[in-house]
Write a protein that holds these residues in place. Structure first.
Motif, PDB file in Angstrom:
ATOM      1  N   GLU A   1      -3.142   7.847  18.820  1.00  0.00           N
ATOM      2  CA  GLU A   1      -3.255   6.424  18.517  1.00  0.00           C
ATOM      3  C   GLU A   1      -4.464   6.092  17.647  1.00  0.00           C
ATOM      4  OE1 GLU A   1      -3.591   4.330  22.195  1.00  0.00           O
ATOM      5  OE2 GLU A   1      -5.589   5.121  22.666  1.00  0.00           O
ATOM      6  N   ASP A   2      -5.442   6.996  17.580  1.00  0.00           N
ATOM      7  CA  ASP A   2      -6.623   6.784  16.736  1.00  0.00           C
ATOM      8  C   ASP A   2      -6.458   7.365  15.338  1.00  0.00           C
ATOM      9  OD1 ASP A   2      -8.039   5.523  18.810  1.00  0.00           O
ATOM     10  OD2 ASP A   2      -8.655   7.458  19.627  1.00  0.00           O
ATOM     11  N   ALA A   3      -5.353   8.046  15.080  1.00  0.00           N
ATOM     12  CA  ALA A   3      -5.161   8.727  13.800  1.00  0.00           C
ATOM     13  C   ALA A   3      -4.789   7.745  12.696  1.00  0.00           C
ATOM     14  CB  ALA A   3      -4.073   9.786  13.944  1.00  0.00           C
ATOM     15  N   ASP A   4      -4.916   8.205  11.461  1.00  0.00           N
ATOM     16  CA  ASP A   4      -4.415   7.467  10.311  1.00  0.00           C
ATOM     17  C   ASP A   4      -2.906   7.669  10.275  1.00  0.00           C
ATOM     18  OD1 ASP A   4      -3.675   6.414   7.887  1.00  0.00           O
ATOM     19  OD2 ASP A   4      -4.949   7.723   6.670  1.00  0.00           O
TER      20      ASP A   4
ATOM     21  N   GLY B   1       0.804  -1.222   0.000  1.00  0.00           N
ATOM     22  CA  GLY B   1       0.000   0.000   0.000  1.00  0.00           C
ATOM     23  C   GLY B   1       0.833   1.267   0.000  1.00  0.00           C
ATOM     24  N   GLU B   2       0.256   2.297   0.586  1.00  0.00           N
ATOM     25  CA  GLU B   2       0.823   3.637   0.559  1.00  0.00           C
ATOM     26  C   GLU B   2       2.126   3.724   1.352  1.00  0.00           C
ATOM     27  OE1 GLU B   2      -0.668   8.165   1.818  1.00  0.00           O
ATOM     28  OE2 GLU B   2      -1.916   6.402   2.194  1.00  0.00           O
ATOM     29  N   GLN B   3       3.078   4.497   0.825  1.00  0.00           N
ATOM     30  CA  GLN B   3       4.313   4.809   1.533  1.00  0.00           C
ATOM     31  C   GLN B   3       4.364   6.324   1.713  1.00  0.00           C
ATOM     32  OE1 GLN B   3       7.738   2.960  -0.359  1.00  0.00           O
ATOM     33  NE2 GLN B   3       6.525   1.188  -0.951  1.00  0.00           N
ATOM     34  N   SER B   4       4.313   6.770   2.962  1.00  0.00           N
ATOM     35  CA  SER B   4       4.158   8.190   3.249  1.00  0.00           C
ATOM     36  C   SER B   4       5.392   8.758   3.924  1.00  0.00           C
ATOM     37  CB  SER B   4       2.957   8.417   4.172  1.00  0.00           C
ATOM     38  OG  SER B   4       1.774   7.902   3.606  1.00  0.00           O
ATOM     39  N   MET B   5       5.781   9.963   3.520  1.00  0.00           N
ATOM     40  CA  MET B   5       6.852  10.674   4.204  1.00  0.00           C
ATOM     41  C   MET B   5       6.261  11.414   5.403  1.00  0.00           C
ATOM     42  SD  MET B   5       9.624  13.471   2.808  1.00  0.00           S
ATOM     43  CE  MET B   5       8.482  14.861   2.803  1.00  0.00           C
ATOM     44  N   ILE B   6       6.801  11.147   6.596  1.00  0.00           N
ATOM     45  CA  ILE B   6       6.265  11.776   7.802  1.00  0.00           C
ATOM     46  C   ILE B   6       7.217  12.791   8.411  1.00  0.00           C
ATOM     47  CG2 ILE B   6       4.642   9.942   8.345  1.00  0.00           C
ATOM     48  CD1 ILE B   6       6.692   8.827  10.317  1.00  0.00           C
ATOM     49  N   SER B   7       8.456  12.855   7.915  1.00  0.00           N
ATOM     50  CA  SER B   7       9.373  13.884   8.407  1.00  0.00           C
ATOM     51  C   SER B   7      10.500  14.085   7.411  1.00  0.00           C
ATOM     52  CB  SER B   7       9.961  13.492   9.770  1.00  0.00           C
ATOM     53  OG  SER B   7      10.793  14.510  10.273  1.00  0.00           O
ATOM     54  N   THR B   8      10.888  15.337   7.243  1.00  0.00           N
ATOM     55  CA  THR B   8      12.053  15.700   6.434  1.00  0.00           C
ATOM     56  C   THR B   8      12.845  16.743   7.210  1.00  0.00           C
ATOM     57  OG1 THR B   8      12.768  16.416   4.229  1.00  0.00           O
ATOM     58  CG2 THR B   8      10.877  17.566   5.169  1.00  0.00           C
ATOM     59  N   PRO B   9      14.166  16.792   7.069  1.00  0.00           N
ATOM     60  CA  PRO B   9      14.933  17.802   7.794  1.00  0.00           C
ATOM     61  C   PRO B   9      14.484  19.211   7.420  1.00  0.00           C
ATOM     62  CG  PRO B   9      16.373  16.099   6.925  1.00  0.00           C
ATOM     63  CD  PRO B   9      15.030  15.861   6.319  1.00  0.00           C
ATOM     64  N   GLU B  10      14.041  19.963   8.412  1.00  0.00           N
ATOM     65  CA  GLU B  10      13.550  21.313   8.153  1.00  0.00           C
ATOM     66  C   GLU B  10      14.121  22.349   9.113  1.00  0.00           C
ATOM     67  OE1 GLU B  10       9.257  21.741   9.307  1.00  0.00           O
ATOM     68  OE2 GLU B  10       9.425  19.565   9.630  1.00  0.00           O
ATOM     69  N   TYR B  11      14.443  21.920  10.325  1.00  0.00           N
ATOM     70  CA  TYR B  11      15.012  22.846  11.299  1.00  0.00           C
ATOM     71  C   TYR B  11      16.542  22.852  11.191  1.00  0.00           C
ATOM     72  CZ  TYR B  11      10.351  22.714  13.383  1.00  0.00           C
ATOM     73  OH  TYR B  11       8.989  22.802  13.588  1.00  0.00           O
TER      74      TYR B  11
ATOM     75  N   THR C   1      -0.189  14.397   7.940  1.00  0.00           N
ATOM     76  CA  THR C   1      -0.724  15.449   8.811  1.00  0.00           C
ATOM     77  C   THR C   1      -1.082  14.922  10.201  1.00  0.00           C
ATOM     78  OG1 THR C   1      -3.019  15.156   8.073  1.00  0.00           O
ATOM     79  CG2 THR C   1      -1.636  16.663   6.791  1.00  0.00           C
ATOM     80  N   SER C   2      -1.081  13.615  10.383  1.00  0.00           N
ATOM     81  CA  SER C   2      -1.339  13.048  11.712  1.00  0.00           C
ATOM     82  C   SER C   2      -0.155  13.235  12.654  1.00  0.00           C
ATOM     83  CB  SER C   2      -1.648  11.553  11.593  1.00  0.00           C
ATOM     84  OG  SER C   2      -2.830  11.329  10.860  1.00  0.00           O
ATOM     85  N   TRP C   3       1.011  13.530  12.083  1.00  0.00           N
ATOM     86  CA  TRP C   3       2.229  13.599  12.878  1.00  0.00           C
ATOM     87  C   TRP C   3       2.650  15.039  13.134  1.00  0.00           C
ATOM     88  CZ3 TRP C   3       4.101   9.137  14.830  1.00  0.00           C
ATOM     89  CH2 TRP C   3       3.636   7.952  14.246  1.00  0.00           C
ATOM     90  N   THR C   4       2.984  15.323  14.376  1.00  0.00           N
ATOM     91  CA  THR C   4       3.550  16.620  14.738  1.00  0.00           C
ATOM     92  C   THR C   4       4.996  16.420  15.171  1.00  0.00           C
ATOM     93  OG1 THR C   4       2.756  16.412  17.027  1.00  0.00           O
ATOM     94  CG2 THR C   4       1.320  17.545  15.434  1.00  0.00           C
ATOM     95  N   LYS C   5       5.821  17.419  14.896  1.00  0.00           N
ATOM     96  CA  LYS C   5       7.249  17.328  15.190  1.00  0.00           C
ATOM     97  C   LYS C   5       7.639  18.360  16.234  1.00  0.00           C
ATOM     98  CE  LYS C   5      10.301  17.036  11.786  1.00  0.00           C
ATOM     99  NZ  LYS C   5      11.302  17.408  10.719  1.00  0.00           N
TER     100      LYS C   5
END
Length: 322
Positions: free
Chosen positions: A230-233, A176-186, A238-242
């Motif tokens: 824990e209930d998020a997709d 299935g889907e492969q999603s990027m959840i973090s990239t170096p930004e700071y 967008t479910s992830w905060t850094k």
């Protein structure tokens, strides 16, 4: 029996990218990158401190040429669906260069009760969307689904590695889907290299946390933190905060430099334990990757009022933690 424990760092000398897993048999299983980057070792002990003196067992060696022949990095051992699995990254040796940084991710499997005594079978490469630099895979189960989190270079994104997540159809195949959840930004994620790598998953307080490491592997190396409900997709970025700041980093006062590439375990009495590597000096001669003195360390950690982990600062060498 007295279950109160005291830990004295370092736990294991010259072992980077440490992984400690406590199994249902009561043993702690340990693996990590060895300085030669040429093999995968396991050791086990009834206590975390006991890993220090536990005899290592080499369960797999690199090949002489071709794929799987150089820079064997960051093994992790997991128990999934009744079998043991080791996830690791490996590069190739060519006629003109030794150990190109063209890592791919691979899986070993054994059905043995004791993984130090089992025959390990190569299940092959874990294939992702791209054939590019990929490493530092970890897995976790959540609500009946198996998830894979890893670091990879997207050829269309500037930088060295981002973090991705996917479901798995079995312990060696993505689906299935492969999603990027973090990239170096700071800024703190982009010192020396633009790096997000070394993911480790912690499920607590109704949330799923992913600790990861950033920047070059010298004293700038540090840990960041992602969080999702824990209930998020979990496949939805967008479910992830850094966290906008590092959650664990070099501390001059305690003499610990470049802490990172962590994992999580629990103490003998059930408390949360952070496992990581660090050096006890700042200046390095040559390439930091080939300085062998990233030692395995552990320390207990607590929780903030907002439900996020509080890792504190890396403790001094040889200090006793109770």
């Amino acid at each position: 029996m007295n279950t109160k424990r005291e830990y004295k760092n370092p736990i294991v000398l010259q072992r980077a990218d440490p992984w400690i897993y406590k199994h249902t048999d009561g043993y702690y299983y340990f693996t990590a990158s060895v300085p030669e980057y040429d093999r995968i070792e396991l050791r086990r002990s009834a206590t975390i401190q006991g890993l220090q003196g536990a005899a290592p067992k080499a369960v797999w060696h690199k090949y002489d040429a071709g794929p799987l022949s150089a820079n064997i990095w960051a093994p992790e051992i997991h128990y999934l669906q009744g079998k043991w699995y080791i996830y690791f990254a490996a590069a190739r040796t060519t006629e003109t260069q030794d150990g190109l940084f063209d890592h791919r991710m691979y899986v070993l499997e054994t059905g043995a009760e004791n993984p130090l005594e089992g025959t390990w079978i190569e299940k092959g490469q874990v294939h992702t969307r791209w054939e590019s630099f990929a490493l530092d895979a970890t897995v976790f189960e959540h609500r009946g689904e198996l998830y894979y989190v890893w670091a990879q270079n997207d050829p269309e994104i500037e930088g060295n590695s981002n973090l991705y997540i996917s479901k798995m159809s079995n312990p060696w195949t993505l689906t299935g889907e492969q999603s990027m959840i973090s990239t170096p930004e700071y800024d703190w994620e982009k010192i020396g290299f633009l790096v997000n790598e070394g993911a480790a998953v912690l499920k607590r307080n109704g949330r799923i946390f992913i600790a990861y490491s950033a920047s070059a592997t010298d004293f700038n190396y540090c840990m960041g933190l992602l969080a999702a409900d824990e209930d998020a997709d979990l496949l939805d970025p967008t479910s992830w905060t850094k966290s906008p700041v590092p959650v664990f980093q070099t501390n001059e006062e305690t003499g610990q430099y470049g802490p990172g590439h962590n994992s999580f375990t629990v103490s003998e009495d059930g408390r949360d334990v952070l496992v990581y590597h660090a050096r006890n000096y700042k200046e390095i001669v040559g390439d930091p990757l080939y300085d062998p003195n990233r030692h395995t360390r552990v320390q207990l950690f607590g929780w903030k009022d907002d439900g996020t982990p509080d890792f504190g600062v890396p403790v001094k060498d040889h200090s006793v933690q109770k």
